[in-house]
Scaffold this active site. Structure first.
Site, PDB file in Angstrom:
ATOM      1  N   ASN A  98     -10.277  -1.121  -0.163  1.00 57.26           N
ATOM      2  CA  ASN A  98      -8.828  -0.929  -0.058  1.00 57.26           C
ATOM      3  C   ASN A  98      -8.172  -1.546  -1.298  1.00 57.26           C
ATOM      4  O   ASN A  98      -8.150  -2.763  -1.446  1.00 57.26           O
ATOM      5  CB  ASN A  98      -8.342  -1.602   1.229  1.00 57.26           C
ATOM      6  CG  ASN A  98      -6.826  -1.530   1.416  1.00 57.26           C
ATOM      7  OD1 ASN A  98      -6.084  -1.256   0.469  1.00 57.26           O
ATOM      8  ND2 ASN A  98      -6.372  -1.778   2.632  1.00 57.26           N
ATOM      9  N   HIS A 136      -3.657   6.700   2.150  1.00 59.16           N
ATOM     10  CA  HIS A 136      -4.023   5.375   1.638  1.00 59.16           C
ATOM     11  C   HIS A 136      -5.404   5.024   2.182  1.00 59.16           C
ATOM     12  O   HIS A 136      -5.688   5.231   3.361  1.00 59.16           O
ATOM     13  CB  HIS A 136      -2.979   4.361   2.100  1.00 59.16           C
ATOM     14  CG  HIS A 136      -3.409   2.946   1.924  1.00 59.16           C
ATOM     15  ND1 HIS A 136      -3.960   2.489   0.762  1.00 59.16           N
ATOM     16  CD2 HIS A 136      -3.396   1.887   2.789  1.00 59.16           C
ATOM     17  CE1 HIS A 136      -4.259   1.206   0.903  1.00 59.16           C
ATOM     18  NE2 HIS A 136      -3.943   0.822   2.114  1.00 59.16           N
ATOM     19  N   CYS A 164       0.822  -1.214   0.000  1.00 55.28           N
ATOM     20  CA  CYS A 164       0.000   0.000   0.000  1.00 55.28           C
ATOM     21  C   CYS A 164       0.857   1.266   0.000  1.00 55.28           C
ATOM     22  O   CYS A 164       0.336   2.374  -0.116  1.00 55.28           O
ATOM     23  CB  CYS A 164      -0.942  -0.008   1.192  1.00 55.28           C
ATOM     24  SG  CYS A 164      -1.828  -1.564   1.340  1.00 55.28           S
TER      25      CYS A 164
HETATM   26  C1  COA Z   1     -10.149  -5.503  10.331  1.00 53.86           C
HETATM   27  C2  COA Z   1     -10.827  -4.605  11.348  1.00 53.86           C
HETATM   28  C3  COA Z   1     -11.945  -3.796  10.674  1.00 53.86           C
HETATM   29  C4  COA Z   1     -11.471  -5.483  12.400  1.00 53.86           C
HETATM   30  O1  COA Z   1     -12.040  -4.682  13.400  1.00 53.86           O
HETATM   31  P1  COA Z   1     -11.716  -4.957  14.920  1.00 53.86           P
HETATM   32  O2  COA Z   1     -12.497  -3.994  15.703  1.00 53.86           O
HETATM   33  O3  COA Z   1     -10.240  -4.967  15.108  1.00 53.86           O
HETATM   34  O4  COA Z   1     -12.310  -6.408  15.059  1.00 53.86           O
HETATM   35  P2  COA Z   1     -11.868  -7.586  16.011  1.00 53.86           P
HETATM   36  O5  COA Z   1     -11.115  -8.585  15.202  1.00 53.86           O
HETATM   37  O6  COA Z   1     -11.231  -7.074  17.265  1.00 53.86           O
HETATM   38  O7  COA Z   1     -13.256  -8.156  16.369  1.00 53.86           O
HETATM   39  C5  COA Z   1     -14.215  -7.394  17.117  1.00 53.86           C
HETATM   40  C6  COA Z   1     -15.550  -8.119  17.119  1.00 53.86           C
HETATM   41  O8  COA Z   1     -16.108  -8.088  15.797  1.00 53.86           O
HETATM   42  C7  COA Z   1     -16.339  -9.434  15.346  1.00 53.86           C
HETATM   43  N1  COA Z   1     -16.028  -9.477  13.925  1.00 53.86           N
HETATM   44  C8  COA Z   1     -14.825  -9.673  13.322  1.00 53.86           C
HETATM   45  N2  COA Z   1     -14.961  -9.631  11.989  1.00 53.86           N
HETATM   46  C9  COA Z   1     -16.259  -9.402  11.755  1.00 53.86           C
HETATM   47  C10 COA Z   1     -16.996  -9.246  10.586  1.00 53.86           C
HETATM   48  N3  COA Z   1     -16.464  -9.298   9.356  1.00 53.86           N
HETATM   49  N4  COA Z   1     -18.331  -8.998  10.699  1.00 53.86           N
HETATM   50  C11 COA Z   1     -18.930  -8.915  11.906  1.00 53.86           C
HETATM   51  N5  COA Z   1     -18.265  -9.067  13.054  1.00 53.86           N
HETATM   52  C12 COA Z   1     -16.949  -9.297  12.985  1.00 53.86           C
HETATM   53  C13 COA Z   1     -15.423 -10.302  16.166  1.00 53.86           C
HETATM   54  O9  COA Z   1     -15.907 -11.585  16.237  1.00 53.86           O
HETATM   55  C14 COA Z   1     -15.432  -9.590  17.492  1.00 53.86           C
HETATM   56  O10 COA Z   1     -16.618  -9.940  18.173  1.00 53.86           O
HETATM   57  P3  COA Z   1     -16.629 -10.070  19.796  1.00 53.86           P
HETATM   58  O11 COA Z   1     -16.307  -8.698  20.317  1.00 53.86           O
HETATM   59  O12 COA Z   1     -18.021 -10.513  20.063  1.00 53.86           O
HETATM   60  O13 COA Z   1     -15.573 -11.083  20.109  1.00 53.86           O
HETATM   61  C15 COA Z   1      -9.820  -3.649  12.023  1.00 53.86           C
HETATM   62  O14 COA Z   1      -8.938  -4.349  12.836  1.00 53.86           O
HETATM   63  C16 COA Z   1      -9.042  -2.843  11.052  1.00 53.86           C
HETATM   64  O15 COA Z   1      -9.600  -2.057  10.339  1.00 53.86           O
HETATM   65  N6  COA Z   1      -7.704  -3.002  11.019  1.00 53.86           N
HETATM   66  C17 COA Z   1      -6.874  -2.337  10.090  1.00 53.86           C
HETATM   67  C18 COA Z   1      -6.947  -3.100   8.840  1.00 53.86           C
HETATM   68  C19 COA Z   1      -6.450  -2.343   7.672  1.00 53.86           C
HETATM   69  O16 COA Z   1      -6.769  -1.216   7.473  1.00 53.86           O
HETATM   70  N7  COA Z   1      -5.671  -3.007   6.864  1.00 53.86           N
HETATM   71  C20 COA Z   1      -5.142  -2.485   5.700  1.00 53.86           C
HETATM   72  C21 COA Z   1      -3.783  -1.991   5.965  1.00 53.86           C
HETATM   73  S1  COA Z   1      -3.003  -1.649   4.493  1.00 53.86           S
END
Ligand code: COA
Length: 342
Positions: free
Chosen positions: A298, A267, A123
């Site tokens: 993304n 980004h 990215c």
């Molecule tokens: C991926 C991302 C959106 C996930 O969000 P998060 O808040 O970290 O999610 P978590 O993995 O901690 O999970 C939180 C809750 O959501 C749930 N969950 C995870 N994925 C899910 C989905 N696709 N749909 C619904 N619920 C989901 C989990 O089960 C968890 O539930 P719980 O609280 O009951 O256990 C976030 O971490 C993120 O945006 N990270 C950066 C990623 C990014 O930008 N990458 C590109 C870089 S170039």
């Protein structure tokens, strides 16, 4: 008598002369993603800001999308393809290891014998390409350089993985970098952190994936196509805390303060990351912020030029404005700079 080498001499300054993008025709709304993973439209929108993304069809290859985007950038720059003295293609989703896809793209565009090569900086790829192009133009190895960021991340998406299936999109963005009478590209602040190389990564190397199934997975198990995996929360924290500092360094190196910006084009990784960066940078509310992720997802290396083109098209930013760009991702790698919009 000592003999010295005659050095190459380039332009004093460089700038972006044109930008162009290509968005695949197939739109994938969140409702379609819900066919693959247990989630909800509301969860995806609030956690990532994404409402829909574009996925490429069979004809929308890495080369085809690149040629379309580059053609628009060349037209905007008002140059002829044969004036291009370098073609840099940033991508992590061109699935053929060799040759570089850049040579085919250069040939199809009519760039003659211009040097053409691919770079893998995820990215941050567009920013890395911009840094190289700026050096080439000012160092005298090319008059104009074409920088393309292009991805077909749908080819590397595991649609059963809840943490990534909703994030990635496909597309291409291109920019023409060339000589300028005034500085148009500030110092590129770029770097890497290999200690975190596993944080965003392909699940397995191609040789592992295609080794005899019984040798790798155990007899009878199906060979799994490699996909992108990431530790979402680790990436999130790194992006928000460390990348805001990199953005500040780019502003400082360019001798610019945030209130002098005409656009902030980070980004398009996640809307919450964008919002948190805006806060950390204390960006004045009148500075327009690229939020293309809502409609595009993304698209890794393509995201910054695609967002730049869209802001110019929609009149959210205008030619001559200063824009802060910052890319960050798998490697981990990053690149930020202040640029004058074409
Ligand atoms: C991926 C991302 C959106 C996930 O969000 P998060 O808040 O970290 O999610 P978590 O993995 O901690 O999970 C939180 C809750 O959501 C749930 N969950 C995870 N994925 C899910 C989905 N696709 N749909 C619904 N619920 C989901 C989990 O089960 C968890 O539930 P719980 O609280 O009951 O256990 C976030 O971490 C993120 O945006 N990270 C950066 C990623 C990014 O930008 N990458 C590109 C870089 S170039």
């Amino acid at each position: 008598m000592s003999v010295t080498i005659k050095p190459a001499t380039g332009a004093q300054y460089s700038r972006i002369h044109g930008v162009g993008g290509y968005r695949p025709t197939r739109v994938i709304p969140n409702s379609e993603v819900l066919n693959w993973i247990d989630s909800s439209d509301e969860w995806i929108r609030t956690r990532s800001g994404i409402a829909e993304r574009r996925w490429a069809g069979p004809q929308e290859t890495v080369a085809e999308m690149s040629v379309q985007a580059a053609g628009k950038a060349v037209a905007m720059a008002g140059i002829r393809p044969e004036q291009i003295g370098g073609v840099i293609v940033a991508t992590v989703s061109h699935l053929k290891q060799t040759p570089a896809i850049a040579t085919e793209i250069a040939q199809r565009l009519g760039c003659g014998t211009a040097p053409a090569f691919d770079i893998s900086a995820a990215c941050a790829g567009f920013g890395y390409g911009l840094g190289l192009a700026d050096g080439m133009v000012r160092g005298g190895s090319a008059e104009y350089v074409l920088v393309i960021g292009v991805e077909r991340l749908s080819d590397l998406t595991d649609v059963t993985d809840r943490s990534t299936a909703f994030i990635f999109g496909d597309g291409a963005g291109a920019a023409i970098v060339g000589p300028s009478e005034t500085p148009g590209i500030g110092k590129v602040i770029w770097g890497s952190d290999g200690s975190q190389s596993e944080v965003i990564s392909q699940t397995q190397a191609w040789d592992t994936a295609f080794a005899k199934p019984d040798a790798v997975n155990g007899a009878g198990e199906e060979t799994k196509w490699p996909a992108l995996r990431m530790e979402g929360q680790t990436v999130f924290r790194w992006a928000v805390y460390d990348m805001a500092k990199v953005a500040e360094q780019a502003l400082e190196a360019a001798g610019i303060t945030a209130d002098q910006l005409g656009a902030f084009i980070p980004h398009q990784a996640n809307m919450r990351i964008i919002d948190a960066m805006v806060k950390k940078l204390d960006l004045p509310p009148n500075v327009p912020v690229a939020r293309d992720i809502a409609e595009t997802g993304n698209t890794s290396a393509a995201s910054i030029p695609l967002a730049m083109e869209r802001m110019l098209e929609r009149g959210e930013a205008k030619s001559g404005d200063l824009a802060l760009i910052i890319g960050f991702g798998a490697g981990l790698v990053y690149a930020a700079a202040v640029v004058t919009l074409p």
